[in-house]
Motif scaffolding. Structure first.
Motif, PDB file in Angstrom:
ATOM      1  N   LYS A  31       0.820  -1.217   0.000  1.00  0.00           N
ATOM      2  CA  LYS A  31       0.000   0.000   0.000  1.00  0.00           C
ATOM      3  C   LYS A  31       0.852   1.265   0.000  1.00  0.00           C
ATOM      4  N   ARG A  32       1.870   1.304   0.848  1.00  0.00           N
ATOM      5  CA  ARG A  32       2.704   2.505   0.918  1.00  0.00           C
ATOM      6  C   ARG A  32       3.409   2.764  -0.410  1.00  0.00           C
ATOM      7  N   GLU A  33       3.973   1.728  -0.999  1.00  0.00           N
ATOM      8  CA  GLU A  33       4.684   1.899  -2.269  1.00  0.00           C
ATOM      9  C   GLU A  33       3.733   2.272  -3.412  1.00  0.00           C
ATOM     10  N   LEU A  34       2.533   1.699  -3.394  1.00  0.00           N
ATOM     11  CA  LEU A  34       1.553   2.040  -4.434  1.00  0.00           C
ATOM     12  C   LEU A  34       1.082   3.483  -4.279  1.00  0.00           C
ATOM     13  N   ASP A  35       0.887   3.925  -3.021  1.00  0.00           N
ATOM     14  CA  ASP A  35       0.487   5.311  -2.771  1.00  0.00           C
ATOM     15  C   ASP A  35       1.581   6.283  -3.186  1.00  0.00           C
ATOM     16  N   GLU A  36       2.832   5.916  -2.940  1.00  0.00           N
ATOM     17  CA  GLU A  36       3.963   6.786  -3.291  1.00  0.00           C
ATOM     18  C   GLU A  36       4.274   6.754  -4.785  1.00  0.00           C
ATOM     19  N   GLY A  37       3.795   5.725  -5.482  1.00  0.00           N
ATOM     20  CA  GLY A  37       4.074   5.603  -6.911  1.00  0.00           C
ATOM     21  C   GLY A  37       5.377   4.915  -7.236  1.00  0.00           C
ATOM     22  N   THR A  38       6.013   4.292  -6.236  1.00  0.00           N
ATOM     23  CA  THR A  38       7.269   3.575  -6.514  1.00  0.00           C
ATOM     24  C   THR A  38       7.001   2.178  -7.072  1.00  0.00           C
ATOM     25  N   LEU A  39       5.763   1.707  -6.931  1.00  0.00           N
ATOM     26  CA  LEU A  39       5.341   0.452  -7.538  1.00  0.00           C
ATOM     27  C   LEU A  39       3.954   0.629  -8.149  1.00  0.00           C
ATOM     28  N   VAL A  40       3.678  -0.169  -9.179  1.00  0.00           N
ATOM     29  CA  VAL A  40       2.375  -0.169  -9.826  1.00  0.00           C
ATOM     30  C   VAL A  40       1.844  -1.601  -9.798  1.00  0.00           C
ATOM     31  N   ALA A  41       0.569  -1.777  -9.431  1.00  0.00           N
ATOM     32  CA  ALA A  41      -0.048  -3.101  -9.364  1.00  0.00           C
ATOM     33  C   ALA A  41      -0.923  -3.328 -10.585  1.00  0.00           C
ATOM     34  N   ILE A  42      -0.764  -4.496 -11.223  1.00  0.00           N
ATOM     35  CA  ILE A  42      -1.594  -4.853 -12.373  1.00  0.00           C
ATOM     36  C   ILE A  42      -2.100  -6.286 -12.180  1.00  0.00           C
TER      37      ILE A  42
END
Length: 307
Positions: free
Chosen positions: A251-262
């Motif tokens: 969640k933190r990385e997705l919120d920060e934009g350092t990871l993208v979930a597909i």
């Protein structure tokens, strides 16, 4: 079998000998003499009309009958310990202990919030948390060494009851510069070429992933298998491979934009998280409360897995 039932002192002595593998060490553990332990074991075997223990050199081991009897002894002693705690809780409302087992990911991302809410309801209760894989935790539960286990439904859960808490969906996680971050679901050919980073091979999650790609008819490269979610995320960020995790873990990385979930492609990989307890007893008020809070917090994690 003799009609005389063994007494609690004999049961405790037998479990101590089984755990320590020695009459001498069992005697020290129970603050008794070795002679007292030996006499107790002889009387126990006489009352049951069978051999429970054998000596192999300096080691004392269980016979086949001993292994069967040990499982029952642990259950009896576990129930008596629980009864004592519950009776004590009646004297001092809200003061008790609850022993919980959960995988590392839930210990990190779910239990802190659950425990904060739980302490508001039972401020004098003492939760004891043990992290591990679900299969080993369920074995501890069967031996009455844990009161509740949070985990994924597995084939090792036959001796316990369970209740669904929440569902989540697995996702591929890539850095924002990865081609899949814009194109979305990769095609079959891309999936067969990529190096995936997945969780521990002994886990239920690993089994679900293998089944998913087998059903899609996809032959994957040998994945990079790690036992730590943080390591999976960090290696995914720098492009070592493509991680397969639940979005709430990142969640933190997705919120920060350092990871993208597909999405993983094909039919979504849905996991069902449940709470387990021993089938030979109902949940106590404290345990019911803990289960209810876990379900509410889990529903928030489930919301993060929607695509």
């Amino acid at each position: 079998m003799n009609e005389l039932l063994p007494d609690l002192r004999q049961l405790r002595a037998f479990v101590a000998v089984a755990d320590e593998g020695s009459f001498t060490l069992a005697a020290k553990k129970l603050y008794l003499t070795q002679s007292a332990i030996s006499h107790s074991m002889r009387a126990l075997e006489d009352s049951l009309d069978c051999r429970l223990l054998e000596r192999l050199g300096k080691k004392t081991v269980l016979t086949e009958e001993g292994h069967v009897f040990l499982r029952r002894c642990r259950r009896v002693l576990g129930e008596l310990e629980m009864a004592g705690r519950e009776l004590d809780g009646l004297k001092r409302w809200g003061q008790s202990r609850i022993r919980i087992g959960a995988p590392h990911s839930l210990c990190q991302f779910l239990l802190p919030t659950v425990l904060r809410e739980f302490r508001d309801c039972f401020p004098r209760c003492e939760p004891a948390i043990e992290a591990g894989d679900t299969v080993s935790l369920l074995e501890r539960l069967a031996e009455h060494e844990l009161d509740l286990v949070l985990g994924l439904k597995t084939q090792g859960a036959q001796t316990s009851k369970s209740r669904l808490l929440f569902e989540d969906k697995m996702a591929l996680v890539v850095p924002p510069i990865h081609p899949w971050a814009e194109s979305g679901v990769p095609d079959r050919e891309d999936l067969e070429k990529i190096q995936f980073i997945i969780y521990a091979r002994s886990s239920e999650t690993h089994r679900l992933l293998e089944k998913h790609f087998e059903e899609m008819g996809i032959r994957l490269r040998a994945p990079l298998v790690l036992g730590d979610m943080e390591a999976i995320k960090e290696m995914s960020k720098i492009g070592i491979g493509v991680g397969i995790i639940a979005p709430w873990v990142a969640k933190r990385e997705l919120d920060e934009g350092t990871l993208v979930a597909i999405p993983t492609g094909g039919k979504l990989i849905v996991r069902q998280w449940s709470i387990f307890w021993n089938a030979d007893r109902p949940l106590s008020l404290i345990e019911e409360t803990f289960a209810g809070i876990s379900g509410m917090v889990g529903s928030e994690l489930s919301r993060l897995s929607r695509f």
